[in-house]
Motif scaffolding. Structure first.
Motif, PDB file in Angstrom:
ATOM      1  N   GLY A 118     -53.825  60.030 -22.461  1.00  0.00           N
ATOM      2  CA  GLY A 118     -54.433  58.958 -23.229  1.00  0.00           C
ATOM      3  C   GLY A 118     -54.812  59.507 -24.584  1.00  0.00           C
ATOM      4  O   GLY A 118     -54.030  60.160 -25.247  1.00  0.00           O
ATOM      5  N   SER A 119     -56.064  59.280 -24.988  1.00  0.00           N
ATOM      6  CA  SER A 119     -56.501  59.725 -26.298  1.00  0.00           C
ATOM      7  C   SER A 119     -57.067  61.141 -26.269  1.00  0.00           C
ATOM      8  O   SER A 119     -57.307  61.731 -27.311  1.00  0.00           O
ATOM      9  CB  SER A 119     -57.570  58.766 -26.837  1.00  0.00           C
ATOM     10  N   MET A 120     -57.286  61.692 -25.071  1.00  0.00           N
ATOM     11  CA  MET A 120     -57.866  63.028 -24.984  1.00  0.00           C
ATOM     12  C   MET A 120     -56.804  64.093 -25.193  1.00  0.00           C
ATOM     13  O   MET A 120     -55.645  63.910 -24.857  1.00  0.00           O
ATOM     14  CB  MET A 120     -58.557  63.230 -23.630  1.00  0.00           C
ATOM     15  N   LYS A 121     -57.236  65.212 -25.753  1.00  0.00           N
ATOM     16  CA  LYS A 121     -56.321  66.308 -26.077  1.00  0.00           C
ATOM     17  C   LYS A 121     -56.660  67.528 -25.235  1.00  0.00           C
ATOM     18  O   LYS A 121     -57.807  67.960 -25.185  1.00  0.00           O
ATOM     19  CB  LYS A 121     -56.423  66.645 -27.573  1.00  0.00           C
ATOM     20  N   GLN A 122     -55.655  68.096 -24.569  1.00  0.00           N
ATOM     21  CA  GLN A 122     -55.813  69.264 -23.711  1.00  0.00           C
ATOM     22  C   GLN A 122     -55.250  70.512 -24.382  1.00  0.00           C
ATOM     23  O   GLN A 122     -54.133  70.501 -24.910  1.00  0.00           O
ATOM     24  CB  GLN A 122     -55.081  69.044 -22.385  1.00  0.00           C
ATOM     25  N   VAL A 123     -56.040  71.598 -24.373  1.00  0.00           N
ATOM     26  CA  VAL A 123     -55.579  72.899 -24.836  1.00  0.00           C
ATOM     27  C   VAL A 123     -55.806  73.911 -23.721  1.00  0.00           C
ATOM     28  O   VAL A 123     -56.870  73.934 -23.094  1.00  0.00           O
ATOM     29  CB  VAL A 123     -56.318  73.348 -26.116  1.00  0.00           C
ATOM     30  N   TYR A 124     -54.795  74.722 -23.459  1.00  0.00           N
ATOM     31  CA  TYR A 124     -54.901  75.815 -22.499  1.00  0.00           C
ATOM     32  C   TYR A 124     -54.966  77.136 -23.260  1.00  0.00           C
ATOM     33  O   TYR A 124     -54.321  77.290 -24.304  1.00  0.00           O
ATOM     34  CB  TYR A 124     -53.695  75.850 -21.562  1.00  0.00           C
ATOM     35  N   LEU A 125     -55.710  78.090 -22.717  1.00  0.00           N
ATOM     36  CA  LEU A 125     -55.738  79.445 -23.255  1.00  0.00           C
ATOM     37  C   LEU A 125     -55.402  80.400 -22.113  1.00  0.00           C
ATOM     38  O   LEU A 125     -56.124  80.463 -21.113  1.00  0.00           O
ATOM     39  CB  LEU A 125     -57.117  79.774 -23.839  1.00  0.00           C
ATOM     40  N   LEU A 126     -54.312  81.137 -22.267  1.00  0.00           N
ATOM     41  CA  LEU A 126     -53.821  82.004 -21.196  1.00  0.00           C
ATOM     42  C   LEU A 126     -53.865  83.467 -21.611  1.00  0.00           C
ATOM     43  O   LEU A 126     -53.482  83.822 -22.729  1.00  0.00           O
ATOM     44  CB  LEU A 126     -52.372  81.645 -20.843  1.00  0.00           C
ATOM     45  N   THR A 161     -51.328  71.562 -25.853  1.00  0.00           N
ATOM     46  CA  THR A 161     -51.048  72.801 -26.570  1.00  0.00           C
ATOM     47  C   THR A 161     -51.453  73.966 -25.678  1.00  0.00           C
ATOM     48  O   THR A 161     -52.558  73.995 -25.146  1.00  0.00           O
ATOM     49  CB  THR A 161     -51.830  72.867 -27.898  1.00  0.00           C
ATOM     50  N   ILE A 162     -50.548  74.907 -25.503  1.00  0.00           N
ATOM     51  CA  ILE A 162     -50.824  76.091 -24.694  1.00  0.00           C
ATOM     52  C   ILE A 162     -50.897  77.290 -25.633  1.00  0.00           C
ATOM     53  O   ILE A 162     -49.921  77.632 -26.307  1.00  0.00           O
ATOM     54  CB  ILE A 162     -49.735  76.318 -23.636  1.00  0.00           C
ATOM     55  N   LEU A 163     -52.068  77.904 -25.696  1.00  0.00           N
ATOM     56  CA  LEU A 163     -52.259  79.130 -26.468  1.00  0.00           C
ATOM     57  C   LEU A 163     -52.125  80.304 -25.506  1.00  0.00           C
ATOM     58  O   LEU A 163     -52.818  80.355 -24.499  1.00  0.00           O
ATOM     59  CB  LEU A 163     -53.645  79.157 -27.120  1.00  0.00           C
ATOM     60  N   THR A 164     -51.242  81.219 -25.798  1.00  0.00           N
ATOM     61  CA  THR A 164     -51.090  82.377 -24.923  1.00  0.00           C
ATOM     62  C   THR A 164     -51.139  83.657 -25.730  1.00  0.00           C
ATOM     63  O   THR A 164     -50.618  83.728 -26.845  1.00  0.00           O
ATOM     64  CB  THR A 164     -49.791  82.305 -24.105  1.00  0.00           C
ATOM     65  N   LEU A 165     -51.779  84.671 -25.138  1.00  0.00           N
ATOM     66  CA  LEU A 165     -51.859  85.990 -25.753  1.00  0.00           C
ATOM     67  C   LEU A 165     -50.830  86.937 -25.138  1.00  0.00           C
ATOM     68  O   LEU A 165     -50.831  88.127 -25.445  1.00  0.00           O
ATOM     69  CB  LEU A 165     -53.272  86.563 -25.564  1.00  0.00           C
ATOM     70  N   ASN A 166     -49.970  86.402 -24.286  1.00  0.00           N
ATOM     71  CA  ASN A 166     -49.013  87.220 -23.542  1.00  0.00           C
ATOM     72  C   ASN A 166     -47.694  87.376 -24.293  1.00  0.00           C
ATOM     73  O   ASN A 166     -47.251  86.460 -24.981  1.00  0.00           O
ATOM     74  CB  ASN A 166     -48.752  86.599 -22.174  1.00  0.00           C
ATOM     75  N   TYR A 167     -47.053  88.530 -24.104  1.00  0.00           N
ATOM     76  CA  TYR A 167     -45.772  88.801 -24.746  1.00  0.00           C
ATOM     77  C   TYR A 167     -44.592  88.337 -23.898  1.00  0.00           C
ATOM     78  O   TYR A 167     -43.487  88.161 -24.408  1.00  0.00           O
ATOM     79  CB  TYR A 167     -45.583  90.310 -24.999  1.00  0.00           C
ATOM     80  N   ASP A 168     -44.795  88.209 -22.606  1.00  0.00           N
ATOM     81  CA  ASP A 168     -43.685  87.903 -21.702  1.00  0.00           C
ATOM     82  C   ASP A 168     -43.178  86.477 -21.910  1.00  0.00           C
ATOM     83  O   ASP A 168     -43.833  85.655 -22.564  1.00  0.00           O
ATOM     84  CB  ASP A 168     -44.119  88.096 -20.244  1.00  0.00           C
ATOM     85  N   CYS A 169     -42.013  86.189 -21.322  1.00  0.00           N
ATOM     86  CA  CYS A 169     -41.391  84.873 -21.460  1.00  0.00           C
ATOM     87  C   CYS A 169     -41.419  84.088 -20.151  1.00  0.00           C
ATOM     88  O   CYS A 169     -40.632  83.155 -19.967  1.00  0.00           O
ATOM     89  CB  CYS A 169     -39.947  85.025 -21.944  1.00  0.00           C
ATOM     90  N   VAL A 170     -42.307  84.451 -19.241  1.00  0.00           N
ATOM     91  CA  VAL A 170     -42.372  83.804 -17.933  1.00  0.00           C
ATOM     92  C   VAL A 170     -42.680  82.313 -18.077  1.00  0.00           C
ATOM     93  O   VAL A 170     -41.984  81.460 -17.511  1.00  0.00           O
ATOM     94  CB  VAL A 170     -43.427  84.502 -17.050  1.00  0.00           C
ATOM     95  N   LEU A 171     -43.725  81.973 -18.825  1.00  0.00           N
ATOM     96  CA  LEU A 171     -44.072  80.557 -18.991  1.00  0.00           C
ATOM     97  C   LEU A 171     -43.031  79.834 -19.831  1.00  0.00           C
ATOM     98  O   LEU A 171     -42.693  78.677 -19.548  1.00  0.00           O
ATOM     99  CB  LEU A 171     -45.453  80.423 -19.628  1.00  0.00           C
ATOM    100  N   ASP A 172     -42.498  80.494 -20.836  1.00  0.00           N
ATOM    101  CA  ASP A 172     -41.452  79.896 -21.670  1.00  0.00           C
ATOM    102  C   ASP A 172     -40.285  79.435 -20.795  1.00  0.00           C
ATOM    103  O   ASP A 172     -39.791  78.307 -20.916  1.00  0.00           O
ATOM    104  CB  ASP A 172     -40.922  80.902 -22.701  1.00  0.00           C
ATOM    105  N   GLN A 173     -39.843  80.339 -19.916  1.00  0.00           N
ATOM    106  CA  GLN A 173     -38.724  80.023 -19.037  1.00  0.00           C
ATOM    107  C   GLN A 173     -39.068  78.892 -18.077  1.00  0.00           C
ATOM    108  O   GLN A 173     -38.249  77.998 -17.832  1.00  0.00           O
ATOM    109  CB  GLN A 173     -38.319  81.275 -18.251  1.00  0.00           C
ATOM    110  N   ALA A 174     -40.288  78.907 -17.544  1.00  0.00           N
ATOM    111  CA  ALA A 174     -40.691  77.869 -16.597  1.00  0.00           C
ATOM    112  C   ALA A 174     -40.740  76.499 -17.254  1.00  0.00           C
ATOM    113  O   ALA A 174     -40.276  75.506 -16.685  1.00  0.00           O
ATOM    114  CB  ALA A 174     -42.051  78.217 -15.992  1.00  0.00           C
TER     115      ALA A 174
END
Length: 337
Positions: free
Chosen positions: A6-14, A124-137
């Motif tokens: 809806g109008s709410m915005k979700q941000v993840y920090l991994l 929006t997903i903010l990640t501090l990780n170098y790997d591509c695990v989430l990218d691939q998923a």
């Protein structure tokens, strides 16, 4: 499965704990990296290694300071120390690169599949990780494209046409704030990285965009664990977008990220969470593996964010898998979004 918003915005920090929850012990946490480094050919820094073990931030910071100290008055030693630093970065990249950590089927990783399912559209997903695990998923889920899904263009000097692909998906952005194994530096320009999009990382793309091991490829663009991070223009673009989306966000979900002291830019970005007029309520979810860690993160986040009196903080201290198994909780979040 697409989650409408809806109008709410979700941000993840991994943080590193996210990939650990997916891949198990083959994905090291920050304090587990130093024992994996081979420094047998570098006697010049063994003392620093022993003095700082297992705190890799202190170790690399010590090395960075030595590089700076000798940059003007001992050119040969400075060159040697920078060569050592480059070797350490290469070793760290190999620990997290696609040859070590890779996802070829979501069915093999049910926790990861569940996570990609519940991420709302336009998140929006903010990640501090170098790997591509989430990218691939995210790619395998069909909800995200590397063309535009990283926010930056694969070709920084191009027409940005590759940014259009993600708009046909669920408009999820993946901002890799400390770089990535598939962010590749070029000998042509030091201010921007190119994004590697190949079949090896994203099966079925039938592309070889910015493929590594060419004459122009300088190596992965990653900001290793140090208090002296130097953010180039390409990464600064991501941080600017992160601040913008945090300011407009209503819900922040922190997964496996300890908010370590050296991440000054991260603290600055988190200060902007919900930092706008007419905010009535803000939600923060903290997901980690035990209560003590969740308490530490909660205390840190309370000191960082705007509108502390409007935060509703929830802790989930049994880890990501248990959090995702809580169907009632997940449905409640999705409904509010």
């Amino acid at each position: 499965m697409k989650q409408e918003t809806g109008s709410m915005k979700q941000v993840y920090l991994l943080g590193a704990g996210f990939t650990r929850a997916i891949m198990g012990t083959k994905a090291p946490l920050t304090d587990e990296i130093m024992p994996k480094l081979d420094l047998s050919g570098f006697p010049e820094i063994i003392g620093d290694y022993e003095d700082t073990f297992p705190d890799i931030e202190q170790f690399i910071t010590q090395l960075d300071l030595r590089c700076l100290r000798f940059a003007k008055n001992n050119i040969s030693l400075s060159k040697r120390l920078n060569e050592i630093r480059d070797n350490i970065i290469e070793q760290i990249v190999r620990i997290f690169d696609v040859d070590a950590l890779s996802v070829d089927s979501l069915d093999k990783f049910p926790t990861l599949k569940k996570f990609t399912d519940i991420v709302p559209n336009h998140s929006t997903i903010l990640t501090l990780n170098y790997d591509c695990v989430l990218d691939q998923a995210l790619y395998l889920s069909g909800r995200w494209s590397p063309g535009g899904g990283y926010y930056a263009s694969s070709f920084p000097y191009g027409s940005n046409n590759d940014n259009e692909n993600n708009n046909t998906k669920d408009n999820i952005l993946l901002l890799k704030l400390h770089g990535s194994c598939n962010f590749r530096d070029s000998f042509e320009n030091s201010d921007y990285y190119n994004i590697e999009v190949t079949d090896k990382i994203f099966p079925g793309t039938n592309t070889y965009c910015n493929e590594r091991n060419t004459s122009l490829d300088k190596g992965a663009h990653v900001l290793v664990m140090s208090y002296l991070k130097i953010y180039h223009n390409g990464i600064m673009q991501l941080w600017t977008k992160a601040v913008e989306d945090l300011r407009n966000a209503d819900r922040l979900t922190i997964i496996g990220c300890s908010l370590r002291e050296e991440d000054i830019f991260l603290k600055f970005a988190l200060y902007h969470f919900g930092g706008r007029d007419k905010v009535t309520e803000l939600f923060i979810d903290i997901i980690d593996v035990n209560k003590k860690i969740c308490d530490i993160i909660e205390n840190k986040i309370k000191r960082l964010c705007s509108w502390p009196d409007k935060h509703k903080i929830m802790q989930y201290n049994d880890g990501l898998k248990k959090y995702l198994e809580d169907e009632k909780q997940i449905k409640g979040i999705v409904k509010k979004m």
